[in-house]
Design a protein around this motif. Structure first.
Motif, mmCIF file in Angstrom:
data_model
loop_
_atom_site.group_PDB
_atom_site.id
_atom_site.type_symbol
_atom_site.label_atom_id
_atom_site.label_comp_id
_atom_site.label_asym_id
_atom_site.label_seq_id
_atom_site.Cartn_x
_atom_site.Cartn_y
_atom_site.Cartn_z
ATOM 1 N N CYS A 28 46.440 39.927 38.420
ATOM 2 C CA CYS A 28 46.444 38.684 39.191
ATOM 3 C C CYS A 28 45.307 37.790 38.668
ATOM 4 C CB CYS A 28 46.251 38.964 40.674
ATOM 5 S SG CYS A 28 46.085 37.448 41.670
ATOM 6 N N ALA A 29 45.670 36.628 38.136
ATOM 7 C CA ALA A 29 44.681 35.722 37.553
ATOM 8 C C ALA A 29 43.684 35.228 38.596
ATOM 9 C CB ALA A 29 45.384 34.543 36.893
ATOM 10 N N HIS A 30 44.157 34.944 39.801
ATOM 11 C CA HIS A 30 43.256 34.453 40.852
ATOM 12 C C HIS A 30 42.246 35.537 41.234
ATOM 13 C CE1 HIS A 30 42.078 31.540 43.847
ATOM 14 N NE2 HIS A 30 42.130 32.472 44.785
ATOM 15 N N CYS A 31 42.708 36.760 41.393
ATOM 16 C CA CYS A 31 41.800 37.880 41.682
ATOM 17 C C CYS A 31 40.763 38.025 40.562
ATOM 18 C CB CYS A 31 42.575 39.195 41.802
ATOM 19 S SG CYS A 31 43.504 39.424 43.331
ATOM 20 N N ASP A 32 41.238 37.932 39.312
ATOM 21 C CA ASP A 32 40.341 38.075 38.165
ATOM 22 C C ASP A 32 39.268 36.991 38.154
ATOM 23 O OD1 ASP A 32 41.651 40.335 37.296
ATOM 24 O OD2 ASP A 32 42.880 39.262 35.816
ATOM 25 N N ASN A 33 39.642 35.752 38.480
ATOM 26 C CA ASN A 33 38.667 34.656 38.509
ATOM 27 C C ASN A 33 37.589 34.902 39.561
ATOM 28 O OD1 ASN A 33 39.875 33.223 36.445
ATOM 29 N ND2 ASN A 33 41.152 32.011 37.833
ATOM 30 N N ILE A 34 38.008 35.320 40.739
ATOM 31 C CA ILE A 34 37.039 35.591 41.803
ATOM 32 C C ILE A 34 36.155 36.768 41.413
ATOM 33 C CG2 ILE A 34 36.740 36.269 44.212
ATOM 34 C CD1 ILE A 34 39.404 34.830 44.814
ATOM 35 N N ALA A 35 36.750 37.802 40.812
ATOM 36 C CA ALA A 35 35.987 38.977 40.410
ATOM 37 C C ALA A 35 34.950 38.621 39.343
ATOM 38 C CB ALA A 35 36.924 40.061 39.898
ATOM 39 N N MET A 36 35.306 37.748 38.396
ATOM 40 C CA MET A 36 34.344 37.337 37.368
ATOM 41 C C MET A 36 33.193 36.541 37.981
ATOM 42 S SD MET A 36 36.518 36.506 33.900
ATOM 43 C CE MET A 36 37.421 35.152 34.622
ATOM 44 N N GLU A 37 33.522 35.653 38.926
ATOM 45 C CA GLU A 37 32.472 34.897 39.613
ATOM 46 C C GLU A 37 31.562 35.839 40.400
ATOM 47 O OE1 GLU A 37 31.913 31.265 42.822
ATOM 48 O OE2 GLU A 37 33.898 31.642 41.992
ATOM 49 N N HIS A 38 32.168 36.846 41.034
ATOM 50 C CA HIS A 38 31.409 37.848 41.784
ATOM 51 C C HIS A 38 30.446 38.593 40.854
ATOM 52 C CE1 HIS A 38 30.791 41.930 43.373
ATOM 53 N NE2 HIS A 38 30.843 41.363 44.563
ATOM 54 N N ASP A 39 30.939 39.001 39.692
ATOM 55 C CA ASP A 39 30.111 39.732 38.736
ATOM 56 C C ASP A 39 28.947 38.882 38.228
ATOM 57 O OD1 ASP A 39 31.783 41.895 39.087
ATOM 58 O OD2 ASP A 39 32.873 41.594 37.202
ATOM 59 N N ARG A 40 29.210 37.594 37.955
ATOM 60 C CA ARG A 40 28.132 36.689 37.527
ATOM 61 C C ARG A 40 27.086 36.548 38.615
ATOM 62 N NH1 ARG A 40 32.322 33.627 35.341
ATOM 63 N NH2 ARG A 40 32.326 32.279 37.167
ATOM 64 N N ALA A 41 27.532 36.390 39.863
ATOM 65 C CA ALA A 41 26.593 36.246 40.979
ATOM 66 C C ALA A 41 25.747 37.505 41.129
ATOM 67 C CB ALA A 41 27.358 35.961 42.272
ATOM 68 N N GLN A 42 26.375 38.663 41.000
ATOM 69 C CA GLN A 42 25.631 39.918 41.119
ATOM 70 C C GLN A 42 24.621 40.052 39.976
ATOM 71 O OE1 GLN A 42 28.103 43.334 41.627
ATOM 72 N NE2 GLN A 42 26.398 44.649 42.147
ATOM 73 N N ALA A 43 25.011 39.690 38.771
ATOM 74 C CA ALA A 43 24.115 39.776 37.620
ATOM 75 C C ALA A 43 22.918 38.831 37.769
ATOM 76 C CB ALA A 43 24.873 39.454 36.339
ATOM 77 N N ASN A 44 23.128 37.700 38.451
ATOM 78 C CA ASN A 44 22.065 36.713 38.641
ATOM 79 C C ASN A 44 21.276 36.938 39.929
ATOM 80 O OD1 ASN A 44 22.610 35.312 36.260
ATOM 81 N ND2 ASN A 44 24.230 34.118 37.253
ATOM 82 N N GLY A 45 21.636 37.975 40.682
ATOM 83 C CA GLY A 45 20.922 38.272 41.923
ATOM 84 C C GLY A 45 21.232 37.298 43.050
ATOM 85 N N ASP A 46 22.395 36.654 42.993
ATOM 86 C CA ASP A 46 22.794 35.666 43.995
ATOM 87 C C ASP A 46 23.657 36.349 45.061
ATOM 88 O OD1 ASP A 46 23.637 33.483 45.458
ATOM 89 O OD2 ASP A 46 24.162 32.277 43.704
ATOM 90 N N ALA A 47 22.995 36.955 46.037
ATOM 91 C CA ALA A 47 23.697 37.722 47.065
ATOM 92 C C ALA A 47 24.595 36.840 47.931
ATOM 93 C CB ALA A 47 22.703 38.475 47.939
ATOM 94 N N SER A 48 24.185 35.607 48.174
ATOM 95 C CA SER A 48 24.984 34.704 48.999
ATOM 96 C C SER A 48 26.315 34.390 48.320
ATOM 97 C CB SER A 48 24.206 33.416 49.262
ATOM 98 O OG SER A 48 24.981 32.518 50.014
ATOM 99 N N ARG A 49 26.270 34.050 47.044
ATOM 100 C CA ARG A 49 27.513 33.749 46.307
ATOM 101 C C ARG A 49 28.377 34.999 46.180
ATOM 102 N NH1 ARG A 49 29.462 29.619 43.014
ATOM 103 N NH2 ARG A 49 27.542 28.539 43.464
ATOM 104 N N ARG A 50 27.749 36.151 46.014
ATOM 105 C CA ARG A 50 28.501 37.409 45.922
ATOM 106 C C ARG A 50 29.278 37.652 47.216
ATOM 107 N NH1 ARG A 50 27.265 42.944 47.062
ATOM 108 N NH2 ARG A 50 25.430 42.094 48.037
ATOM 109 N N ARG A 51 28.624 37.449 48.362
ATOM 110 C CA ARG A 51 29.309 37.614 49.654
ATOM 111 C C ARG A 51 30.413 36.582 49.823
ATOM 112 N NH1 ARG A 51 24.003 38.868 51.196
ATOM 113 N NH2 ARG A 51 23.628 36.716 51.779
ATOM 114 N N ASP A 52 30.160 35.353 49.373
ATOM 115 C CA ASP A 52 31.202 34.324 49.434
ATOM 116 C C ASP A 52 32.428 34.748 48.624
ATOM 117 O OD1 ASP A 52 29.568 32.762 51.010
ATOM 118 O OD2 ASP A 52 28.992 31.389 49.390
ATOM 119 N N CYS A 53 32.191 35.319 47.462
ATOM 120 C CA CYS A 53 33.308 35.799 46.633
ATOM 121 C C CYS A 53 34.068 36.913 47.348
ATOM 122 C CB CYS A 53 32.792 36.293 45.285
ATOM 123 S SG CYS A 53 32.205 34.978 44.209
#
Length: 66
Positions: A28-53
């Motif tokens: 699922c392309a939409h799932c993949d996009n959200i998952a990639m954004e989640h991974d970037r947020a986690q790598a950058n230590g952005d817990a708020s964006r990770r929870r939003d994802c």
């Protein structure tokens, strides 16, 4: 002598939520996009964006992958 209370009642105890993070649906392309954004947020230590994802992925899963 009693100390004055500065609160209306006993404190509220909230449960600790240890829900597992949602898993994207393979292919699922939409799932993949959200998952990639989640991974970037986690790598950058952005817990708020990770929870939003997580919220966005849960909503997408319930709406499109029932």
């Amino acid at each position: 002598m009693n100390e004055p209370r500065t609160y209306p009642g006993a404190p509220v105890t909230l449960p600790l939520r240890l829900d597992a993070e949602p898993k994207p649906v393979p292919g699922c392309a939409h799932c993949d996009n959200i998952a990639m954004e989640h991974d970037r947020a986690q790598a950058n230590g952005d817990a708020s964006r990770r929870r939003d994802c997580n919220v966005r992925l849960r909503r997408h899963l319930s709406a499109d992958h029932r």
